[in-house]
Write a protein that holds these residues in place. Sequence first.
Motif, PDB file in Angstrom:
ATOM      1  N   HIS A 146       8.635  -5.743  -8.198  1.00  0.00           N
ATOM      2  CA  HIS A 146       9.607  -6.663  -8.960  1.00  0.00           C
ATOM      3  C   HIS A 146       9.558  -7.859  -8.059  1.00  0.00           C
ATOM      4  CE1 HIS A 146      12.680  -8.620 -11.076  1.00  0.00           C
ATOM      5  NE2 HIS A 146      13.790  -8.463  -9.901  1.00  0.00           N
ATOM      6  N   ILE A 147       9.907  -7.503  -6.586  1.00  0.00           N
ATOM      7  CA  ILE A 147      10.011  -8.676  -5.452  1.00  0.00           C
ATOM      8  C   ILE A 147       8.551  -9.057  -4.972  1.00  0.00           C
ATOM      9  CG2 ILE A 147      12.219  -7.884  -5.042  1.00  0.00           C
ATOM     10  CD1 ILE A 147      11.207  -6.818  -2.521  1.00  0.00           C
ATOM     11  N   PHE A 148       7.679  -8.759  -5.766  1.00  0.00           N
ATOM     12  CA  PHE A 148       6.125  -8.960  -5.220  1.00  0.00           C
ATOM     13  C   PHE A 148       5.515  -8.526  -4.125  1.00  0.00           C
ATOM     14  CE2 PHE A 148       8.152 -12.358  -7.957  1.00  0.00           C
ATOM     15  CZ  PHE A 148       7.246 -12.385  -9.041  1.00  0.00           C
ATOM     16  N   HIS A 149       5.984  -7.583  -3.506  1.00  0.00           N
ATOM     17  CA  HIS A 149       5.597  -6.610  -2.637  1.00  0.00           C
ATOM     18  C   HIS A 149       5.225  -5.242  -2.873  1.00  0.00           C
ATOM     19  CE1 HIS A 149       6.695  -9.869   0.354  1.00  0.00           C
ATOM     20  NE2 HIS A 149       7.703 -10.081  -0.144  1.00  0.00           N
ATOM     21  N   PRO A 150       4.363  -5.011  -3.738  1.00  0.00           N
ATOM     22  CA  PRO A 150       3.981  -3.784  -4.268  1.00  0.00           C
ATOM     23  C   PRO A 150       3.466  -2.798  -3.101  1.00  0.00           C
ATOM     24  CG  PRO A 150       2.309  -5.252  -4.962  1.00  0.00           C
ATOM     25  CD  PRO A 150       3.468  -6.117  -4.376  1.00  0.00           C
ATOM     26  N   ILE A 151       3.645  -1.682  -3.488  1.00  0.00           N
ATOM     27  CA  ILE A 151       3.173  -0.485  -2.522  1.00  0.00           C
ATOM     28  C   ILE A 151       1.757  -0.587  -2.578  1.00  0.00           C
ATOM     29  CG2 ILE A 151       3.429   1.943  -1.681  1.00  0.00           C
ATOM     30  CD1 ILE A 151       6.480   1.799  -3.105  1.00  0.00           C
ATOM     31  N   ILE A 152       0.938  -0.291  -1.465  1.00  0.00           N
ATOM     32  CA  ILE A 152      -0.270  -0.165  -1.463  1.00  0.00           C
ATOM     33  C   ILE A 152      -0.534   1.149  -1.997  1.00  0.00           C
ATOM     34  CG2 ILE A 152      -2.401  -0.098   0.065  1.00  0.00           C
ATOM     35  CD1 ILE A 152      -0.989  -3.010  -0.207  1.00  0.00           C
ATOM     36  N   ALA A 185       7.390   2.927   3.197  1.00  0.00           N
ATOM     37  CA  ALA A 185       6.180   2.462   2.562  1.00  0.00           C
ATOM     38  C   ALA A 185       5.543   1.283   3.117  1.00  0.00           C
ATOM     39  CB  ALA A 185       6.625   1.995   1.118  1.00  0.00           C
ATOM     40  N   ILE A 186       3.932   1.117   2.945  1.00  0.00           N
ATOM     41  CA  ILE A 186       3.445  -0.176   3.384  1.00  0.00           C
ATOM     42  C   ILE A 186       3.278  -0.968   2.077  1.00  0.00           C
ATOM     43  CG2 ILE A 186       1.116  -0.758   4.226  1.00  0.00           C
ATOM     44  CD1 ILE A 186       1.196   1.824   5.924  1.00  0.00           C
ATOM     45  N   VAL A 187       3.642  -1.921   2.184  1.00  0.00           N
ATOM     46  CA  VAL A 187       3.442  -3.016   1.013  1.00  0.00           C
ATOM     47  C   VAL A 187       2.678  -4.210   1.194  1.00  0.00           C
ATOM     48  CG1 VAL A 187       5.788  -2.057   0.333  1.00  0.00           C
ATOM     49  CG2 VAL A 187       5.627  -4.235   1.598  1.00  0.00           C
ATOM     50  N   ARG A 188       2.322  -4.696   0.235  1.00  0.00           N
ATOM     51  CA  ARG A 188       1.831  -6.000   0.495  1.00  0.00           C
ATOM     52  C   ARG A 188       2.531  -7.344   0.931  1.00  0.00           C
ATOM     53  NH1 ARG A 188      -0.225  -9.009  -5.015  1.00  0.00           N
ATOM     54  NH2 ARG A 188       1.967  -9.412  -5.220  1.00  0.00           N
ATOM     55  N   GLY A 189       2.005  -8.120   1.647  1.00  0.00           N
ATOM     56  CA  GLY A 189       2.811  -9.523   2.073  1.00  0.00           C
ATOM     57  C   GLY A 189       4.105  -9.127   3.181  1.00  0.00           C
ATOM     58  N   PHE A 190       4.460 -10.097   3.607  1.00  0.00           N
ATOM     59  CA  PHE A 190       5.495  -9.956   4.756  1.00  0.00           C
ATOM     60  C   PHE A 190       6.931 -10.072   4.175  1.00  0.00           C
ATOM     61  CE2 PHE A 190       3.235 -12.064   8.600  1.00  0.00           C
ATOM     62  CZ  PHE A 190       2.210 -10.972   8.557  1.00  0.00           C
ATOM     63  N   THR A 191       7.620  -9.032   3.974  1.00  0.00           N
ATOM     64  CA  THR A 191       8.856  -8.700   3.463  1.00  0.00           C
ATOM     65  C   THR A 191       9.994  -9.646   4.458  1.00  0.00           C
ATOM     66  OG1 THR A 191       8.997  -6.701   4.503  1.00  0.00           O
ATOM     67  CG2 THR A 191       8.413  -6.731   1.985  1.00  0.00           C
ATOM     68  N   GLU A 192      11.036  -9.732   3.832  1.00  0.00           N
ATOM     69  CA  GLU A 192      12.271 -10.382   4.432  1.00  0.00           C
ATOM     70  C   GLU A 192      12.781  -9.174   5.307  1.00  0.00           C
ATOM     71  OE1 GLU A 192      13.431 -13.444   4.185  1.00  0.00           O
ATOM     72  OE2 GLU A 192      12.110 -14.006   2.570  1.00  0.00           O
ATOM     73  N   ASP A 193      13.678  -9.637   6.605  1.00  0.00           N
ATOM     74  CA  ASP A 193      13.960  -8.712   7.619  1.00  0.00           C
ATOM     75  C   ASP A 193      14.641  -7.580   6.736  1.00  0.00           C
ATOM     76  OD1 ASP A 193      12.699 -10.252   9.488  1.00  0.00           O
ATOM     77  OD2 ASP A 193      14.832 -11.076  10.113  1.00  0.00           O
ATOM     78  N   SER A 194      15.440  -7.832   5.827  1.00  0.00           N
ATOM     79  CA  SER A 194      16.311  -6.860   4.932  1.00  0.00           C
ATOM     80  C   SER A 194      16.632  -7.593   3.533  1.00  0.00           C
ATOM     81  CB  SER A 194      17.684  -6.375   5.734  1.00  0.00           C
ATOM     82  OG  SER A 194      18.502  -7.515   5.848  1.00  0.00           O
ATOM     83  N   GLY A 195      16.905  -6.847   2.848  1.00  0.00           N
ATOM     84  CA  GLY A 195      17.179  -7.184   1.284  1.00  0.00           C
ATOM     85  C   GLY A 195      17.707  -6.210   0.490  1.00  0.00           C
ATOM     86  N   GLU A 196      18.125  -6.642  -0.763  1.00  0.00           N
ATOM     87  CA  GLU A 196      18.667  -5.858  -1.814  1.00  0.00           C
ATOM     88  C   GLU A 196      18.128  -5.891  -2.994  1.00  0.00           C
ATOM     89  OE1 GLU A 196      22.776  -6.375  -1.600  1.00  0.00           O
ATOM     90  OE2 GLU A 196      23.213  -4.943   0.179  1.00  0.00           O
ATOM     91  N   SER A 223       3.441  -5.026   5.271  1.00  0.00           N
ATOM     92  CA  SER A 223       4.829  -4.979   5.780  1.00  0.00           C
ATOM     93  C   SER A 223       5.100  -3.253   5.762  1.00  0.00           C
ATOM     94  CB  SER A 223       5.841  -5.608   5.257  1.00  0.00           C
ATOM     95  OG  SER A 223       5.898  -6.905   5.427  1.00  0.00           O
ATOM     96  N   LEU A 224       5.653  -2.849   6.951  1.00  0.00           N
ATOM     97  CA  LEU A 224       6.171  -1.340   6.888  1.00  0.00           C
ATOM     98  C   LEU A 224       7.521  -1.663   6.515  1.00  0.00           C
ATOM     99  CD1 LEU A 224       5.792   1.585   7.480  1.00  0.00           C
ATOM    100  CD2 LEU A 224       6.338   1.123   9.826  1.00  0.00           C
ATOM    101  N   VAL A 225       8.000  -1.019   5.660  1.00  0.00           N
ATOM    102  CA  VAL A 225       9.540  -1.165   5.138  1.00  0.00           C
ATOM    103  C   VAL A 225      10.242   0.354   4.913  1.00  0.00           C
ATOM    104  CG1 VAL A 225       9.242  -3.332   3.944  1.00  0.00           C
ATOM    105  CG2 VAL A 225       8.741  -0.958   2.784  1.00  0.00           C
TER     106      VAL A 225
END
Length: 240
Positions: free
Chosen positions: A170-176, A99-110, A150-152
């Motif tokens: 929910h983590i404020f990185h919605p999918i474009i 997915a391509i999402v808004r903002g810079f995501t962490e390197d990894s997460g749960e 970010s590409l996640v």
Amino acid sequence: MESPVLLNTTSTIEIIYQDFSLVAVNKPHGLLVHRSPIAADAETFAVQLLRDQLDRKVFPVHRLDRKTAGVLLFALDEAMNSAMQKQFMEGTVKKKYHAIVRGFTEDSGEIDYALKKEDGTVQEAFTSYITLNRAEAPFRTGKHASSRYSLVELNPATGRMHQLRKHMAHIFHPIIGDRPYGCNKQNKYFKEELQMTTMLLHAVELEFVHPLSRELVLIKADYQSEFRRMMELLRFFAED
């Protein structure tokens, strides 16, 4: 209800895997899996296309949202349909999305965040993610002169309705391109300035044990053209 999407498709659908009891296709963005009362505008469906292409009845063993592209698996008989649906329900099928999402995501997460169904029932939901790439583009969608993306890689351990869409929001990185869970400003910019009318979520892989052969099956689907266009525009390069 999601807004209609113009679907450029021929009378066939791309088959990416087939054996004596299963077949998988690379579903385009904007194509419904099957007829739905909430999308009365649709006239073409994956079930219909594949049925006509193979000239036989097919059974979708799972679902993808209308705007989500990628691996969609069908059974060719009722027994295999039941066996594969059981694997999906038990969570033994490994699913990978990009997915391509808004903002810079962490390197990894749960993301361990329960989701509520329309009837009010609360269901546990778990998604892990890995950031594959980050990009900053000169897109002014607010007070800043540029926007970050970010590409996640997303790996859902459960299969709740709209799980990935809700979890990323929910983590404020919605999918474009996601409506209604996404960012209205970003979605408007991509639609009006970049002529993009889909959602940037792609089912990349399915991995499971074949119910009959007991062999491990890995099915991969290449990006659809619109996802690839956005990748190139943002200068993303996915890692293998």
